[in-house]
Design a protein around this motif. Structure first.
Motif, PDB file in Angstrom:
ATOM      1  N   GLY A  19       1.020  -0.978   0.277  1.00 46.84           N
ATOM      2  CA  GLY A  19       0.325   0.185   0.320  1.00 46.84           C
ATOM      3  C   GLY A  19       0.571   0.913  -0.292  1.00 46.84           C
ATOM      4  N   ALA A  20       0.100   2.354  -0.454  1.00 47.13           N
ATOM      5  CA  ALA A  20       0.938   3.614  -0.645  1.00 47.13           C
ATOM      6  C   ALA A  20       1.964   4.060  -1.249  1.00 47.13           C
ATOM      7  CB  ALA A  20       0.972   4.534   1.034  1.00 47.13           C
ATOM      8  N   GLU A  21       2.414   3.423  -2.539  1.00 48.71           N
ATOM      9  CA  GLU A  21       3.352   3.074  -2.776  1.00 48.71           C
ATOM     10  C   GLU A  21       4.025   4.605  -3.438  1.00 48.71           C
ATOM     11  OE1 GLU A  21       6.190   2.707  -6.681  1.00 48.71           O
ATOM     12  OE2 GLU A  21       4.253   3.398  -5.979  1.00 48.71           O
ATOM     13  N   GLU A  22       2.620   4.979  -3.724  1.00 47.15           N
ATOM     14  CA  GLU A  22       2.725   6.082  -4.699  1.00 47.15           C
ATOM     15  C   GLU A  22       2.332   7.045  -4.011  1.00 47.15           C
ATOM     16  OE1 GLU A  22       3.104   5.969  -7.820  1.00 47.15           O
ATOM     17  OE2 GLU A  22       1.532   4.233  -9.147  1.00 47.15           O
ATOM     18  N   LEU A  23       2.868   6.929  -2.192  1.00 42.88           N
ATOM     19  CA  LEU A  23       2.932   8.144  -1.730  1.00 42.88           C
ATOM     20  C   LEU A  23       4.726   8.244  -1.173  1.00 42.88           C
ATOM     21  CD1 LEU A  23      -0.308   7.949   0.031  1.00 42.88           C
ATOM     22  CD2 LEU A  23       0.349  10.098  -1.917  1.00 42.88           C
ATOM     23  N   GLY A  24       5.176   7.209  -1.877  1.00 44.57           N
ATOM     24  CA  GLY A  24       6.911   7.193  -1.557  1.00 44.57           C
ATOM     25  C   GLY A  24       7.159   5.996  -0.804  1.00 44.57           C
ATOM     26  N   LEU A  25       6.860   4.990  -1.360  1.00 50.92           N
ATOM     27  CA  LEU A  25       7.025   3.933  -0.905  1.00 50.92           C
ATOM     28  C   LEU A  25       6.896   2.707   0.350  1.00 50.92           C
ATOM     29  CD1 LEU A  25      10.748   2.951  -2.578  1.00 50.92           C
ATOM     30  CD2 LEU A  25       8.233   3.101  -3.721  1.00 50.92           C
ATOM     31  N   VAL A  26       5.571   3.651   0.832  1.00 47.81           N
ATOM     32  CA  VAL A  26       5.864   3.727   2.525  1.00 47.81           C
ATOM     33  C   VAL A  26       5.025   2.154   2.601  1.00 47.81           C
ATOM     34  CG1 VAL A  26       3.640   4.674   4.432  1.00 47.81           C
ATOM     35  CG2 VAL A  26       4.246   6.560   2.731  1.00 47.81           C
ATOM     36  N   GLY A  27       3.930   1.381   2.031  1.00 49.82           N
ATOM     37  CA  GLY A  27       3.758  -0.014   3.069  1.00 49.82           C
ATOM     38  C   GLY A  27       4.686  -1.313   2.611  1.00 49.82           C
ATOM     39  N   SER A  28       5.927  -0.908   1.726  1.00 50.85           N
ATOM     40  CA  SER A  28       6.856  -1.957   1.529  1.00 50.85           C
ATOM     41  C   SER A  28       8.160  -1.082   2.815  1.00 50.85           C
ATOM     42  CB  SER A  28       7.340  -1.239   0.963  1.00 50.85           C
ATOM     43  OG  SER A  28       8.054  -0.624   0.267  1.00 50.85           O
ATOM     44  N   ASP A  29       8.084   0.234   2.713  1.00 49.01           N
ATOM     45  CA  ASP A  29       9.258   0.651   3.632  1.00 49.01           C
ATOM     46  C   ASP A  29       8.946   0.510   5.462  1.00 49.01           C
ATOM     47  OD1 ASP A  29      10.829   1.400   2.123  1.00 49.01           O
ATOM     48  OD2 ASP A  29       9.939   3.781   2.265  1.00 49.01           O
ATOM     49  N   GLU A  30       7.584   0.404   5.606  1.00 50.23           N
ATOM     50  CA  GLU A  30       6.849   0.495   6.892  1.00 50.23           C
ATOM     51  C   GLU A  30       7.361  -0.636   7.173  1.00 50.23           C
ATOM     52  OE1 GLU A  30       5.843   2.389   9.260  1.00 50.23           O
ATOM     53  OE2 GLU A  30       6.291   3.757   7.945  1.00 50.23           O
ATOM     54  N   TYR A  31       6.824  -1.912   6.643  1.00 52.41           N
ATOM     55  CA  TYR A  31       7.120  -3.217   6.140  1.00 52.41           C
ATOM     56  C   TYR A  31       9.050  -3.518   7.190  1.00 52.41           C
ATOM     57  CZ  TYR A  31       7.161  -8.656   6.006  1.00 52.41           C
ATOM     58  OH  TYR A  31       7.106 -10.349   5.313  1.00 52.41           O
ATOM     59  N   VAL A  32       9.715  -3.935   6.364  1.00 52.85           N
ATOM     60  CA  VAL A  32      10.910  -4.286   5.906  1.00 52.85           C
ATOM     61  C   VAL A  32      10.987  -3.411   7.800  1.00 52.85           C
ATOM     62  CG1 VAL A  32      13.138  -3.621   5.183  1.00 52.85           C
ATOM     63  CG2 VAL A  32      11.190  -4.448   3.649  1.00 52.85           C
ATOM     64  N   ALA A  33      10.974  -2.366   8.098  1.00 53.56           N
ATOM     65  CA  ALA A  33      11.124  -1.517   8.927  1.00 53.56           C
ATOM     66  C   ALA A  33      10.896  -2.410  10.282  1.00 53.56           C
ATOM     67  CB  ALA A  33      11.180   0.407   9.021  1.00 53.56           C
ATOM     68  N   ALA A  34       9.656  -2.570  10.314  1.00 55.35           N
ATOM     69  CA  ALA A  34       9.329  -3.698  11.616  1.00 55.35           C
ATOM     70  C   ALA A  34       9.534  -4.795  11.438  1.00 55.35           C
ATOM     71  CB  ALA A  34       7.405  -3.957  11.291  1.00 55.35           C
ATOM     72  N   LEU A  35      10.804  -5.466  10.180  1.00 57.01           N
ATOM     73  CA  LEU A  35      11.294  -6.867  10.662  1.00 57.01           C
ATOM     74  C   LEU A  35      12.761  -6.869  11.660  1.00 57.01           C
ATOM     75  CD1 LEU A  35      11.381  -7.815   6.993  1.00 57.01           C
ATOM     76  CD2 LEU A  35       9.771  -8.227   8.835  1.00 57.01           C
ATOM     77  N   SER A  36      12.395  -7.581  12.445  1.00 57.48           N
ATOM     78  CA  SER A  36      13.631  -8.015  12.563  1.00 57.48           C
ATOM     79  C   SER A  36      15.222  -8.147  12.106  1.00 57.48           C
ATOM     80  CB  SER A  36      13.424  -9.289  14.296  1.00 57.48           C
ATOM     81  OG  SER A  36      13.585 -10.720  12.991  1.00 57.48           O
ATOM     82  N   GLU A  37      15.949  -9.054  13.419  1.00 57.45           N
ATOM     83  CA  GLU A  37      17.626  -8.649  11.687  1.00 57.45           C
ATOM     84  C   GLU A  37      17.007 -10.358  12.232  1.00 57.45           C
ATOM     85  OE1 GLU A  37      20.129  -7.474  10.862  1.00 57.45           O
ATOM     86  OE2 GLU A  37      18.556  -5.353  11.738  1.00 57.45           O
ATOM     87  N   GLU A  38      17.068 -11.138  12.530  1.00 53.74           N
ATOM     88  CA  GLU A  38      16.784 -12.480  11.920  1.00 53.74           C
ATOM     89  C   GLU A  38      15.513 -12.863  10.992  1.00 53.74           C
ATOM     90  OE1 GLU A  38      16.546 -11.448  15.327  1.00 53.74           O
ATOM     91  OE2 GLU A  38      18.247 -12.504  16.244  1.00 53.74           O
ATOM     92  N   GLU A  39      14.473 -12.203  10.925  1.00 52.73           N
ATOM     93  CA  GLU A  39      13.938 -12.037   9.944  1.00 52.73           C
ATOM     94  C   GLU A  39      14.124 -11.781   8.647  1.00 52.73           C
ATOM     95  OE1 GLU A  39       9.653 -11.550  12.910  1.00 52.73           O
ATOM     96  OE2 GLU A  39      10.878  -9.011  12.349  1.00 52.73           O
ATOM     97  N   LEU A  40      15.367 -10.534   8.677  1.00 54.50           N
ATOM     98  CA  LEU A  40      15.338  -9.728   7.329  1.00 54.50           C
ATOM     99  C   LEU A  40      16.141 -11.105   7.066  1.00 54.50           C
ATOM    100  CD1 LEU A  40      16.468  -6.680   8.350  1.00 54.50           C
ATOM    101  CD2 LEU A  40      14.562  -6.644   7.131  1.00 54.50           C
ATOM    102  N   ALA A  41      17.510 -11.714   7.916  1.00 50.36           N
ATOM    103  CA  ALA A  41      18.096 -12.584   7.020  1.00 50.36           C
ATOM    104  C   ALA A  41      17.229 -13.793   6.522  1.00 50.36           C
ATOM    105  CB  ALA A  41      18.929 -12.746   8.520  1.00 50.36           C
TER     106      ALA A  41
END
Length: 491
Positions: A308-330
């Protein structure tokens, strides 16, 4: 020579033999089941009629909701419901996590000068003038080496209560309006430093916005600078905090330590239904998920995301990635991004993971080059020579590559111009944009190149299946300790 489909299937089948014991223990029957999935055969399961069926539904949703599917609107909510319903029907457990975003809307924008009306566009997050606007003396800042970027640019000028005209360049728009505000200006007009109109400008952050700020074209700026008298600027805007949702679904089978993540943004711009941008990406990812099913015979789990809200500055993906732990990112082995697949003057572009084009932002994280090769090979097998496109930060891969997650995908082009060489390779019209309907009400199903949509939709499915089978091999991505070292900056 390009690897044949048969040879490539053999590579993936061979790679499966080296899947770790830990991954196998999560689903003991996976290696045998995974051999039943063939990437090339799976690619053919995502058909043009199925893709256009999803697009017809998204276009219907837009038509019933003020002509768009923009974040924060009933059209977007209906789009979320449609995608979630389709995924649940295929057996997936679906999540629709909420996130906050700043919604900026413009009710009216105009600029009246002594010589007549001048086209003007509000910069994103511009404070409002109110519906009646601001009338004031026009004061032009010197067009020097740092136009409007230093307080000393206004030495000797009385800008208190004035509407300041400043040329684009050198420093951010937010700095220009902040400095003018410090000197007492009531509003700012930024004139472009190139012939085209100034569109897509932003103050970057609502907190940085102090006075109404609009943008005009270069020629209009020159004419305005020569004028004498008062101007009336109307930028009737609203900035408010709102919520939106992503849609997330993951296969119940496959290793969760090597997740293949696949995404497309679900929202449109407010000005149109967003069928190419990005109904096409949504349709391809959604149909791939439906064809794969919730419990496929795969080695690696596949996580599907609709942002969601990609057209407003990639907000949905940014918020999703920012909420992941280091283990989840790995645990995310790679990210595949699909944004615009059926442009009416289509290109066949793959994200330039190895920076072989030497343009723009440089290579993607380690493994992005392999993802590029996978898509280039697939398109080559369809008789299509692909070209590269830069990781320019204009889509949802941004948050992933910032975390060192290898990324890639295919793309049919947006508002950039197709070159004569590309027209010779792919057909279409040279020296015009890939998509003349980009961000307009004309972005409809009728405007699509359905042949390109079909090819790219199958490419999406191919990439999903290929990496669901294996993230190892010559076109794989770092795993295990190699992944840790690559993301930590090690050799």
């Amino acid at each position: 020579m390009p690897t044949t489909r048969t040879a490539l299937a053999a590579v993936f089948a061979g790679a499966l033999l080296s899947v770790s014991t830990a991954a196998c223990s999560e689903a003991e029957s996976q290696p045998e089941a995974a051999e039943q999935l063939d990437a090339a055969e799976f690619a053919s399961s995502v058909t043009t009629p199925a893709l256009t069926g999803h697009l017809e539904e998204l276009e219907r949703i837009a038509a019933e909701n003020d002509g768009n599917r923009a974040a924060g609107t009933s059209g977007y909510d209906a789009s979320v419901d449609y995608v979630a319903e389709q995924l649940r029907g295929a057996g997936f457990d679906v999540e629709t996590p909420e996130f906050s975003f700043t919604d900026f809307t413009v009710a009216a924008e105009s600029l009246r000068a002594p010589s007549g009306d001048v086209p003007v566009v509000a910069l994103s997050y511009s404070p409002s003038t109110g519906p009646d606007g601001i009338t004031g003396r026009l004061v032009a800042a010197p067009d020097d080496e740092t136009p409007g970027c230093e307080a000393t640019d206004y030495d000797g000028l009385d800008v208190a209560g004035a509407v300041v005209l400043v040329t684009r360049g050198v420093c951010p728009f937010a700095d220009k309006q902040s400095i003018a505000a410090e000197r007492g200006a009531a509003a700012v007009i930024v004139a472009n430093n190139a012939p085209e109109p100034l569109t897509g400008g932003t103050l970057g952050d609502p907190a940085a916005a102090r006075i109404p700020t609009g943008g005009i074209g270069q020629a209009e700026g020159a004419a305005l600078a020569a004028a004498v008298g008062e101007v009336t600027l109307v930028l009737d805007t609203t900035t408010e905090e709102r919520t939106s949702r992503n849609v997330i679904a993951q296969t119940a089978t496959g290793s969760t330590e090597d997740v293949v993540m696949v995404g497309a943004h679900l929202d449109s711009v407010p000005d149109g239904p967003g069928i190419n941008d990005n109904g096409t990406g949504v349709a391809a990812v959604l149909e791939s998920a439906k064809q794969l099913g919730a419990e496929p015979g795969v080695t690696n789990a596949v996580r599907f995301a609709f942002w969601g809200a990609e057209e407003l500055g990639l907000v949905g993906s940014d918020e999703y990635v920012a909420a992941l732990s280091e283990e989840e990112l790995a645990d995310i082995a790679l990210y595949l991004n699909f944004d615009m697949l059926g442009s009416e003057n289509a290109g066949y572009l793959t994200y330039d993971g190895d920076d072989s084009d030497a343009q723009g932002e440089g290579p993607g994280p380690a493994g992005s080059d392999a993802i590029e090769r996978t898509f280039v090979r697939y398109l080559s097998e369809q008789g299509i020579e692909a070209a590269g496109t830069d990781f320019d930060g204009r889509s949802d891969y941004g948050a992933f590559i910032a975390k060192g997650i290898p990324s890639g995908g295919v793309f049919s082009g947006a508002d950039d111009v197709k070159t004569p060489e590309q027209a010779a390779m792919w057909g279409g019209e040279a020296d015009v944009p890939y998509d003349r309907n980009y961000h307009t009400p004309g972005d409809t199903l009728a405007a699509l190149d359905t042949e390109a949509l079909g090819v790219n939709g199958s490419a999406v499915a191919y990439g999903v299946a290929a990496y669901a089978l294996s993230v190892e091999g010559p076109d794989g991505v770092p795993s295990g300790e190699a992944r840790t070292q690559a993301r930590d900056g090690g050799e």
